[in-house]
Design a protein around this motif. Structure first.
Motif, PDB file in Angstrom:
ATOM      1  N   GLU A  57      46.182  43.573  35.208  1.00 16.30           N
ATOM      2  CA  GLU A  57      45.430  42.623  36.059  1.00 16.30           C
ATOM      3  C   GLU A  57      44.196  43.149  36.725  1.00 16.30           C
ATOM      4  N   GLU A  58      43.166  43.172  36.143  1.00 13.84           N
ATOM      5  CA  GLU A  58      41.929  44.031  36.610  1.00 13.84           C
ATOM      6  C   GLU A  58      41.275  43.033  37.834  1.00 13.84           C
ATOM      7  N   GLY A  59      40.481  43.856  38.423  1.00 12.32           N
ATOM      8  CA  GLY A  59      39.432  43.434  39.420  1.00 12.32           C
ATOM      9  C   GLY A  59      40.199  43.348  40.964  1.00 12.32           C
ATOM     10  N   ASP A  60      39.517  42.684  41.883  1.00 18.18           N
ATOM     11  CA  ASP A  60      40.086  42.566  43.202  1.00 18.18           C
ATOM     12  C   ASP A  60      41.195  41.631  43.335  1.00 18.18           C
ATOM     13  N   LYS A 108      44.989  47.206  41.005  1.00 19.92           N
ATOM     14  CA  LYS A 108      44.434  47.885  41.825  1.00 19.92           C
ATOM     15  C   LYS A 108      44.935  47.868  43.385  1.00 19.92           C
ATOM     16  N   SER A 109      44.781  46.386  43.720  1.00 15.20           N
ATOM     17  CA  SER A 109      45.355  46.082  45.020  1.00 15.20           C
ATOM     18  C   SER A 109      46.336  44.989  45.071  1.00 15.20           C
ATOM     19  N   PRO A 154      48.200  41.970  48.189  1.00 14.05           N
ATOM     20  CA  PRO A 154      48.440  41.616  49.500  1.00 14.05           C
ATOM     21  C   PRO A 154      49.668  42.287  50.047  1.00 14.05           C
ATOM     22  N   ILE A 155      49.447  42.541  51.547  1.00 15.16           N
ATOM     23  CA  ILE A 155      50.707  43.319  52.036  1.00 15.16           C
ATOM     24  C   ILE A 155      51.668  42.488  52.541  1.00 15.16           C
ATOM     25  N   ALA A 156      51.337  41.394  52.995  1.00 17.52           N
ATOM     26  CA  ALA A 156      52.424  40.451  53.477  1.00 17.52           C
ATOM     27  C   ALA A 156      53.201  39.938  52.226  1.00 17.52           C
ATOM     28  N   GLY A 157      54.480  39.480  52.635  1.00 19.27           N
ATOM     29  CA  GLY A 157      55.100  38.763  51.841  1.00 19.27           C
ATOM     30  C   GLY A 157      55.917  39.746  50.530  1.00 19.27           C
ATOM     31  N   ASP A 158      56.195  39.014  49.584  1.00 24.45           N
ATOM     32  CA  ASP A 158      57.066  39.985  48.338  1.00 24.45           C
ATOM     33  C   ASP A 158      56.045  40.086  47.452  1.00 24.45           C
ATOM     34  N   ASN A 159      55.423  41.262  47.259  1.00 24.35           N
ATOM     35  CA  ASN A 159      54.582  41.808  46.468  1.00 24.35           C
ATOM     36  C   ASN A 159      55.163  42.712  45.452  1.00 24.35           C
ATOM     37  N   SER A 160      56.528  42.605  44.997  1.00 24.16           N
ATOM     38  CA  SER A 160      57.071  43.372  44.182  1.00 24.16           C
ATOM     39  C   SER A 160      56.696  43.336  42.910  1.00 24.16           C
ATOM     40  N   ARG A 161      55.960  42.243  42.369  1.00 22.13           N
ATOM     41  CA  ARG A 161      55.340  41.945  40.935  1.00 22.13           C
ATOM     42  C   ARG A 161      54.184  42.573  40.789  1.00 22.13           C
ATOM     43  N   SER A 162      53.702  43.190  41.835  1.00 23.35           N
ATOM     44  CA  SER A 162      52.530  44.060  41.892  1.00 23.35           C
ATOM     45  C   SER A 162      52.576  45.478  41.997  1.00 23.35           C
ATOM     46  N   THR A 163      52.465  46.085  40.703  1.00 19.57           N
ATOM     47  CA  THR A 163      52.437  47.669  40.893  1.00 19.57           C
ATOM     48  C   THR A 163      51.054  48.504  40.839  1.00 19.57           C
ATOM     49  N   ILE A 164      50.925  49.146  41.959  1.00 16.86           N
ATOM     50  CA  ILE A 164      49.724  49.661  42.244  1.00 16.86           C
ATOM     51  C   ILE A 164      49.660  51.200  41.350  1.00 16.86           C
ATOM     52  N   LEU A 165      48.168  50.969  40.842  1.00 15.89           N
ATOM     53  CA  LEU A 165      47.904  52.313  40.209  1.00 15.89           C
ATOM     54  C   LEU A 165      46.505  52.617  40.913  1.00 15.89           C
TER      55      LEU A 165
END
Length: 326
Positions: free
Chosen positions: A114-117, A129-130, A132-143
């Protein structure tokens, strides 16, 4: 004009893009047989490192899930892509920064880039890349993506006490509500040097400043735009202090773990207490110096290039292990 002054004028203190692109394309052409053995040796390399606990902690922070039971196999196949079929992203930096790491792995593994901001959580497990901090963000893996713009550090030789006792802000503000609110409230204050650098002229338009120009000030605003405040990283590596509301998004820099009034000066989301907060730290220089020291300690963990690559590869491996179950 000296070569150093000319370089600063051309690059504004930031990473030269032609150097970034030359290195990025060179890495993409390294033969896979050179890269694959390093992945096979990840566990052995991790086991012999004295900073193993630090590495494991960061890997688990960037990739929080070991499985994704809420995602169906059909949904995953519809949205994911084999690494060898990953198309060039609209912004090339996301492709270059992620594919350099992906080429260490089997090209037939699947991912969703998922590109972009990204200030939301994607529907399927994704590389971002980014997030959200709050909530369940486990589907987002940061590189560690968009390196040319986001990971800039400075060598600041001016002590905090010798800088102007004011706060500075320059940035694009169009469509960015927090930045507009800040300018509306403080752009005319003598304690603040703030302005918009958007192409469209407005009452808030001001000339651009180089990074070095910013470092003349004791305080530098780090206000989120589409996701994070991209200047936060270099501000925290300087002898100035980042001033900002509590962040809502995070990147590889782990903004969600930063402590207010320990790594940066926290102000209210409406910026109403800005002057009061500046006055406090200007009259308590020891506390200001402590924030600078803590910020430098935070930045130091991202300066070891070999460890950064090891963490990134372990993050990707954990992600691939998790999505393989879908």
């Amino acid at each position: 004009m000296s070569f150093t002054e000319l370089r600063k004028k051309i690059f504004n203190g930031k990473n030269p893009k032609f150097v970034y692109y030359a290195e990025a394309y060179a890495k993409l052409h390294l033969p896979r047989f050179v890269l694959r053995p390093r992945v096979e040796d990840l566990d052995r390399e991790l086991a012999r490192r004295p900073d193993r606990d630090h590495i494991v902690d960061r890997v688990n922070y960037y990739c929080k899930a070991s499985a994704y039971p809420g995602t169906s196999h059909q949904q995953w196949l519809a949205q994911s892509t084999e690494l060898c079929r990953q198309p060039l992203t609209h912004q090339k930096v996301y492709y270059l920064d992620s594919m350099w790491l992906a080429r260490f792995f089997d090209p037939h593994l699947r991912w969703h880039l998922e590109e972009g901001d990204v200030d939301y959580v994607p529907q399927v497990p994704s590389i971002v890349k980014s997030r959200p901090i709050a909530g369940d963000n486990s589907r987002s893996t940061i590189l560690k993506l968009d390196l040319v713009r986001h990971f800039i550090f400075v060598n600041d030789h001016t002590a905090w006490r010798d800088k102007q006792d004011r706060v500075v802000f320059r940035g694009k503000v169009s469509g960015k509500a927090p930045r507009i609110a800040f300018l509306q409230r403080w752009a005319q204050s003598p304690r603040v040097d703030a302005g918009s650098v958007d192409r469209e002229q407005s009452q808030y338009s001001r000339p651009k400043l180089t990074l070095r120009d910013h470092l003349r000030f004791r305080y530098i605003m780090a206000i989120e735009g589409n996701d994070v405040a991209s200047n936060l990283k270099w501000v925290m590596s300087s002898n100035s202090i980042a001033v900002m509301p509590r962040p809502t998004c995070e990147t590889w820099f782990m903004e969600g773990r930063l402590k207010p009034d320990y790594h940066y000066i926290e102000v209210k989301p409406d910026f109403s207490d800005l002057e009061q907060r500046l006055d406090y730290y200007s009259s308590h220089p020891d506390q200001a110096q402590a924030i600078i020291a803590h910020a430098h300690e935070w930045v130091a963990q991202f300066r070891n290039a070999r460890r950064e690559r090891l963490i990134a590869l372990l993050v990707l491996r954990k992600y691939f292990d998790a999505v393989a179950q879908l």
